[in-house]
Structures are given as structure tokens and as C-alpha cells.
Design a protein around this motif. Structure first.
Motif, PDB file in Angstrom:
ATOM      1  N   SER A   5       0.824  -1.209   0.000  1.00 31.41           N
ATOM      2  CA  SER A   5       0.000   0.000   0.000  1.00 31.41           C
ATOM      3  C   SER A   5       0.859   1.261   0.000  1.00 31.41           C
ATOM      4  CB  SER A   5      -0.940   0.004   1.206  1.00 31.41           C
ATOM      5  OG  SER A   5      -1.872  -1.040   1.109  1.00 31.41           O
ATOM      6  N   VAL A   6       1.948   1.246   0.757  1.00 31.34           N
ATOM      7  CA  VAL A   6       2.863   2.397   0.765  1.00 31.34           C
ATOM      8  C   VAL A   6       3.493   2.553  -0.620  1.00 31.34           C
ATOM      9  CG1 VAL A   6       5.001   3.338   1.715  1.00 31.34           C
ATOM     10  CG2 VAL A   6       3.321   2.280   3.250  1.00 31.34           C
ATOM     11  N   GLU A   8       2.313   1.504  -3.487  1.00 25.92           N
ATOM     12  CA  GLU A   8       1.263   1.941  -4.410  1.00 25.92           C
ATOM     13  C   GLU A   8       1.014   3.444  -4.279  1.00 25.92           C
ATOM     14  OE1 GLU A   8      -3.289   0.791  -5.662  1.00 25.92           O
ATOM     15  OE2 GLU A   8      -2.652   0.399  -3.601  1.00 25.92           O
ATOM     16  N   TYR A   9       0.985   3.932  -3.047  1.00 23.47           N
ATOM     17  CA  TYR A   9       0.778   5.363  -2.814  1.00 23.47           C
ATOM     18  C   TYR A   9       1.899   6.171  -3.472  1.00 23.47           C
ATOM     19  CZ  TYR A   9      -0.458   9.693  -0.487  1.00 23.47           C
ATOM     20  OH  TYR A   9      -0.842  10.989  -0.234  1.00 23.47           O
ATOM     21  N   ARG A  12       1.539   6.136  -7.303  1.00 26.94           N
ATOM     22  CA  ARG A  12       0.470   7.037  -7.766  1.00 26.94           C
ATOM     23  C   ARG A  12       0.909   8.504  -7.747  1.00 26.94           C
ATOM     24  NH1 ARG A  12      -4.693   4.661  -8.012  1.00 26.94           N
ATOM     25  NH2 ARG A  12      -4.725   2.564  -7.144  1.00 26.94           N
ATOM     26  N   ARG A  13       1.876   8.813  -6.918  1.00 24.20           N
ATOM     27  CA  ARG A  13       2.357  10.197  -6.799  1.00 24.20           C
ATOM     28  C   ARG A  13       3.813  10.304  -7.269  1.00 24.20           C
ATOM     29  NH1 ARG A  13      -0.050  12.954  -2.005  1.00 24.20           N
ATOM     30  NH2 ARG A  13       1.125  14.689  -2.893  1.00 24.20           N
ATOM     31  N   VAL A  18       6.123  13.580  -1.150  1.00 21.41           N
ATOM     32  CA  VAL A  18       4.996  13.343  -0.244  1.00 21.41           C
ATOM     33  C   VAL A  18       5.511  13.280   1.188  1.00 21.41           C
ATOM     34  CG1 VAL A  18       3.492  12.233  -1.917  1.00 21.41           C
ATOM     35  CG2 VAL A  18       5.102  10.849  -0.665  1.00 21.41           C
ATOM     36  N   GLU A  22       1.046  12.716   4.691  1.00 22.29           N
ATOM     37  CA  GLU A  22       0.282  12.351   3.495  1.00 22.29           C
ATOM     38  C   GLU A  22       0.251  10.840   3.318  1.00 22.29           C
ATOM     39  OE1 GLU A  22       0.724  16.026   0.414  1.00 22.29           O
ATOM     40  OE2 GLU A  22       2.558  14.880   0.827  1.00 22.29           O
ATOM     41  N   ILE A  23       1.390  10.201   3.534  1.00 21.15           N
ATOM     42  CA  ILE A  23       1.450   8.743   3.413  1.00 21.15           C
ATOM     43  C   ILE A  23       0.563   8.103   4.477  1.00 21.15           C
ATOM     44  CG2 ILE A  23       2.931   6.706   3.570  1.00 21.15           C
ATOM     45  CD1 ILE A  23       5.198   8.488   2.381  1.00 21.15           C
ATOM     46  N   GLY A  26      -3.008   8.499   3.479  1.00 22.67           N
ATOM     47  CA  GLY A  26      -3.384   7.740   2.295  1.00 22.67           C
ATOM     48  C   GLY A  26      -3.345   6.240   2.463  1.00 22.67           C
ATOM     49  N   VAL A  27      -2.635   5.760   3.489  1.00 22.47           N
ATOM     50  CA  VAL A  27      -2.431   4.317   3.647  1.00 22.47           C
ATOM     51  C   VAL A  27      -3.049   3.775   4.934  1.00 22.47           C
ATOM     52  CG1 VAL A  27      -0.682   2.507   3.868  1.00 22.47           C
ATOM     53  CG2 VAL A  27      -0.339   4.360   2.232  1.00 22.47           C
TER      54      VAL A  27
END
Length: 73
Positions: A5-6, A8-9, A12-13, A18, A22-23, A26-27
Motif C-alpha cells: 500500500s505504501v 502503491e501510494y 500514484r504520486r 509526499v 500524506e502517506i 493515504g495508507v
């Protein structure tokens, strides 16, 4: 699953800086009440799996700002 997930975040950016906040936002769940430095732990794990075996530096630390996945990766 959390490492993915980290990553992927960051993907995406890609190319953007970031912050840890923000992480986390988002996660992790909104009610996360742990140590924000957990992000550093997951970044370290990802670097061992994604960067080190290939002698690359795709996950960059931007001092005082956060992290960035090198654009084009």
C-alpha cells in the motif's frame, strides 16, 4: 499488505514529494494514533526489496520534506 500500500501510494504520486502525514493519511486508517515514524520503517523495508537488489535508488528521501519515487520508474 501495508508495504504494498505504501509503494502503491508512492507510485500514484511518482515524481512528487509526499510527506509522512500524506502517506499516513493515504495508507493508514483515519484513526491511526501510533508513531508517524512507522512510515520510515516501511520505506526502509521497501528500499531493501525494491532498490537494494537492483542497485538503484528509486525511493528518495527529500530532507525536511518527505519521500519521492523517482519519476519514470
Amino acid at each position: 499488505a501495508r508495504e504494498f500500500s505504501v509503494l502503491e501510494y508512492l507510485v500514484r504520486r511518482a515524481g512528487e514529494v509526499v510527506t509522512k502525514r500524506e502517506i499516513l493519511g493515504g495508507v493508514w486508517d483515519d484513526d491511526f494514533d501510533g508513531d508517524p515514524n512507522i512510515v520510515e520503517v516501511y520505506i526502509r523495508h521497501l528500499r531493501r526489496k525494491v532498490d537494494e537488489p537492483f542497485a538503484v535508488h528509486t525511493i528518495e528521501t527529500v530532507r525536511g520534506a518527505g519521500y519521492r519515487l523517482a519519476a519514470g520508474t
